[in-house]
Design a protein around this motif. Structure first.
Motif, PDB file in Angstrom:
ATOM      1  N   ASN A 173      51.913  22.482 145.839  1.00 52.73           N
ATOM      2  CA  ASN A 173      52.088  23.420 144.742  1.00 52.73           C
ATOM      3  C   ASN A 173      51.259  22.958 143.542  1.00 52.73           C
ATOM      4  OD1 ASN A 173      53.041  25.446 143.095  1.00 52.73           O
ATOM      5  ND2 ASN A 173      54.926  24.361 142.560  1.00 52.73           N
ATOM      6  N   ILE A 174      50.192  23.691 143.236  1.00 50.84           N
ATOM      7  CA  ILE A 174      49.395  23.375 142.036  1.00 50.84           C
ATOM      8  C   ILE A 174      50.090  24.065 140.859  1.00 50.84           C
ATOM      9  CG2 ILE A 174      47.112  23.361 140.986  1.00 50.84           C
ATOM     10  CD1 ILE A 174      45.866  23.686 143.684  1.00 50.84           C
ATOM     11  N   ASP A 175      51.056  23.384 140.287  1.00 55.10           N
ATOM     12  CA  ASP A 175      51.974  23.986 139.322  1.00 55.10           C
ATOM     13  C   ASP A 175      51.571  23.690 137.882  1.00 55.10           C
ATOM     14  OD1 ASP A 175      52.377  21.309 139.558  1.00 55.10           O
ATOM     15  OD2 ASP A 175      54.572  21.409 139.516  1.00 55.10           O
ATOM     16  N   ARG A 176      50.295  23.891 137.568  1.00 59.32           N
ATOM     17  CA  ARG A 176      49.788  23.549 136.239  1.00 59.32           C
ATOM     18  C   ARG A 176      48.493  24.314 135.977  1.00 59.32           C
ATOM     19  NH1 ARG A 176      49.474  17.544 137.863  1.00 59.32           N
ATOM     20  NH2 ARG A 176      51.199  18.360 139.094  1.00 59.32           N
ATOM     21  N   PRO A 177      48.051  24.379 134.723  1.00 56.68           N
ATOM     22  CA  PRO A 177      46.789  25.071 134.440  1.00 56.68           C
ATOM     23  C   PRO A 177      45.602  24.396 135.116  1.00 56.68           C
ATOM     24  CG  PRO A 177      48.052  24.741 132.426  1.00 56.68           C
ATOM     25  CD  PRO A 177      48.723  23.933 133.496  1.00 56.68           C
ATOM     26  N   VAL A 178      44.697  25.218 135.615  1.00 56.23           N
ATOM     27  CA  VAL A 178      43.424  24.748 136.163  1.00 56.23           C
ATOM     28  C   VAL A 178      42.309  25.454 135.400  1.00 56.23           C
ATOM     29  CG1 VAL A 178      41.903  24.698 138.178  1.00 56.23           C
ATOM     30  CG2 VAL A 178      44.365  24.279 138.454  1.00 56.23           C
ATOM     31  N   TRP A 179      41.483  24.655 134.719  1.00 56.25           N
ATOM     32  CA  TRP A 179      40.318  25.177 133.993  1.00 56.25           C
ATOM     33  C   TRP A 179      39.076  24.904 134.835  1.00 56.25           C
ATOM     34  CZ3 TRP A 179      40.373  23.853 128.037  1.00 56.25           C
ATOM     35  CH2 TRP A 179      41.531  24.402 127.448  1.00 56.25           C
ATOM     36  N   LEU A 180      38.213  25.893 134.938  1.00 56.85           N
ATOM     37  CA  LEU A 180      36.964  25.762 135.691  1.00 56.85           C
ATOM     38  C   LEU A 180      35.797  25.966 134.739  1.00 56.85           C
ATOM     39  CD1 LEU A 180      37.978  27.781 138.894  1.00 56.85           C
ATOM     40  CD2 LEU A 180      38.160  25.311 138.474  1.00 56.85           C
ATOM     41  N   ASN A 181      35.005  24.898 134.592  1.00 51.96           N
ATOM     42  CA  ASN A 181      33.981  24.846 133.557  1.00 51.96           C
ATOM     43  C   ASN A 181      32.580  24.710 134.155  1.00 51.96           C
ATOM     44  OD1 ASN A 181      32.352  22.400 131.936  1.00 51.96           O
ATOM     45  ND2 ASN A 181      32.895  24.158 130.677  1.00 51.96           N
ATOM     46  N   ASN A 211      42.841  32.788 139.978  1.00 50.95           N
ATOM     47  CA  ASN A 211      44.002  32.428 139.161  1.00 50.95           C
ATOM     48  C   ASN A 211      43.737  31.111 138.440  1.00 50.95           C
ATOM     49  OD1 ASN A 211      46.515  32.765 138.052  1.00 50.95           O
ATOM     50  ND2 ASN A 211      47.597  31.843 139.775  1.00 50.95           N
ATOM     51  N   CYS A 212      42.954  31.198 137.366  1.00 46.35           N
ATOM     52  CA  CYS A 212      42.521  30.011 136.641  1.00 46.35           C
ATOM     53  C   CYS A 212      42.206  30.401 135.203  1.00 46.35           C
ATOM     54  CB  CYS A 212      41.275  29.407 137.294  1.00 46.35           C
ATOM     55  SG  CYS A 212      39.823  30.488 137.163  1.00 46.35           S
ATOM     56  N   THR A 213      41.844  29.414 134.395  1.00 46.70           N
ATOM     57  CA  THR A 213      41.237  29.669 133.086  1.00 46.70           C
ATOM     58  C   THR A 213      39.756  29.374 133.204  1.00 46.70           C
ATOM     59  OG1 THR A 213      43.212  29.220 131.767  1.00 46.70           O
ATOM     60  CG2 THR A 213      41.088  28.894 130.689  1.00 46.70           C
ATOM     61  N   LEU A 214      38.931  30.320 132.810  1.00 44.36           N
ATOM     62  CA  LEU A 214      37.485  30.120 132.829  1.00 44.36           C
ATOM     63  C   LEU A 214      37.042  29.345 131.595  1.00 44.36           C
ATOM     64  CD1 LEU A 214      36.212  33.635 133.961  1.00 44.36           C
ATOM     65  CD2 LEU A 214      36.030  31.508 135.251  1.00 44.36           C
ATOM     66  N   SER A 215      36.063  28.467 131.792  1.00 51.02           N
ATOM     67  CA  SER A 215      35.494  27.702 130.680  1.00 51.02           C
ATOM     68  C   SER A 215      33.966  27.768 130.774  1.00 51.02           C
ATOM     69  CB  SER A 215      35.990  26.252 130.732  1.00 51.02           C
ATOM     70  OG  SER A 215      35.434  25.498 129.683  1.00 51.02           O
TER      71      SER A 215
END
Length: 324
Positions: A173-181, A211-215
């Motif tokens: 379970n990746i239960d945290r924010p993942v930023w992809l930069n 399902n991520c935050t883009l950077s």
């Protein structure tokens, strides 16, 4: 609790009362043990505070607030560890009390005859590492609740890395924010275009791991004592046009030493969407000043700006920012 104790009926009642007392005591003990004192280094003790289920595309500040790592939604409160790449660096980062790990991803033996499609944790010019992305993710997820930021140094690493994220999420379970930069546009003072292919980077994420935050950022160059340009309105408009219709939260990495002179343009960018934020970062020799940081702080909202800076500037800035 007073219990009658005479006769057979009294004995039965006494036994029931004793069992009730024991159950109450166990409940109290378990409740106390479940609560860890706020501010202790639970990760160092091997005790991770477990928060509610969290999406990999969720807001970083919401995540840290839910874990009680921060007491308000303010990007200045978030702490970072840079280049947690090789196993020794990763282990040091995991033992620390930082909240988010930044690590660099490339493919093994990049641009050599021995190149593979295995994502490894390395920053150019390094093209080998004792740590693969798969190993890195497993270690971080099993032993910490730290948020994740992956910095892609080549487009070749993006597809295989996203496949690894998908595979890992099916097993753990990746239960945290993942930023992809990645730096996807040519930025200030860069004579040739060395950016990661923008359309390919963004399309791969939409296809494989949306399902991520883009950077998405700009490649930059800063030379002390030389004339330096900064971000232009065209640069920020070009970036906005690439991402405005995407569904993700987006944080734009901005070289901090260039932020104040570009503030009219960066402020315009922030105003285009409530999904947007900035992450100010500092090169090791960049002469970032506290005055410039305070200017940005005063002209933005606390939840709009993250500050990924070196000491002693970071502490000096935090101390003064708290006075306002």
């Amino acid at each position: 609790m007073k219990c009658p104790s005479t006769g057979r009926k009294g004995v039965v009642i006494a036994v029931i009362c004793a069992m009730a007392v024991i159950c109450i005591a166990l409940t109290v003990t378990l409740t106390v043990n479940r609560k860890s004192p706020q501010g202790t280094k639970q990760e160092d003790q091997g005790l991770l505070e477990v928060g509610p289920p969290f999406s990999t595309g969720g807001d970083m500040l919401d995540y840290l607030f839910n874990l009680r790592r921060i007491d308000r939604k303010d990007g200045l409160l978030v702490s970072w560890y840079h280049a947690a790449n090789r196993k020794s660096e990763m282990e040091e980062a995991l033992k620390s009390d930082v909240m988010a790990l930044e690590a660099d991803v490339t493919v093994e033996a990049h641009n050599t005859p021995n190149e593979t499609d295995t994502p490894i944790m390395a920053h150019p010019p390094d093209i080998y590492s004792d740590n693969t992305l798969q190993e890195w993710l497993e270690a971080v997820l099993k032993s910490s609740n730290k948020a994740i930021k992956l910095d892609f140094k080549s487009i070749k690493a993006v597809g295989p890395s996203l496949d690894t994220l998908v595979k890992t999420s099916s097993q753990m379970n990746i239960d945290r924010p993942v930023w992809l930069n990645a730096d996807i546009l040519r930025g200030p003072n860069v004579p040739i275009n060395i950016a990661v292919n923008a359309s390919r980077f963004l399309s791969l994420i939409q296809e494989k791991f949306p399902n991520c935050t883009l950077s998405p950022g700009w490649s930059t160059l800063y030379l002390p004592f030389f004339p330096n340009k900064t971000y232009t309105q065209k640069m920020v408009e070009d970036m906005h046009s690439l991402v405005e219709n995407l569904p993700q939260r987006i944080t734009f990495p901005i070289r901090a030493v260039m932020a104040r002179p570009a503030w009219p343009h960066l402020s315009w960018l922030l105003s285009q969407s409530d999904r947007y934020s900035l992450t100010l970062w500092q090169g090791k020799t960049d002469p970032v000043t506290v005055d410039d940081l305070l200017f940005i702080r005063k002209n933005s909202q606390p939840e709009q700006i993250y500050y990924d800076l070196f000491e002693p500037v970071l502490t000096q800035f935090r101390d003064l920012a708290c006075e306002y």
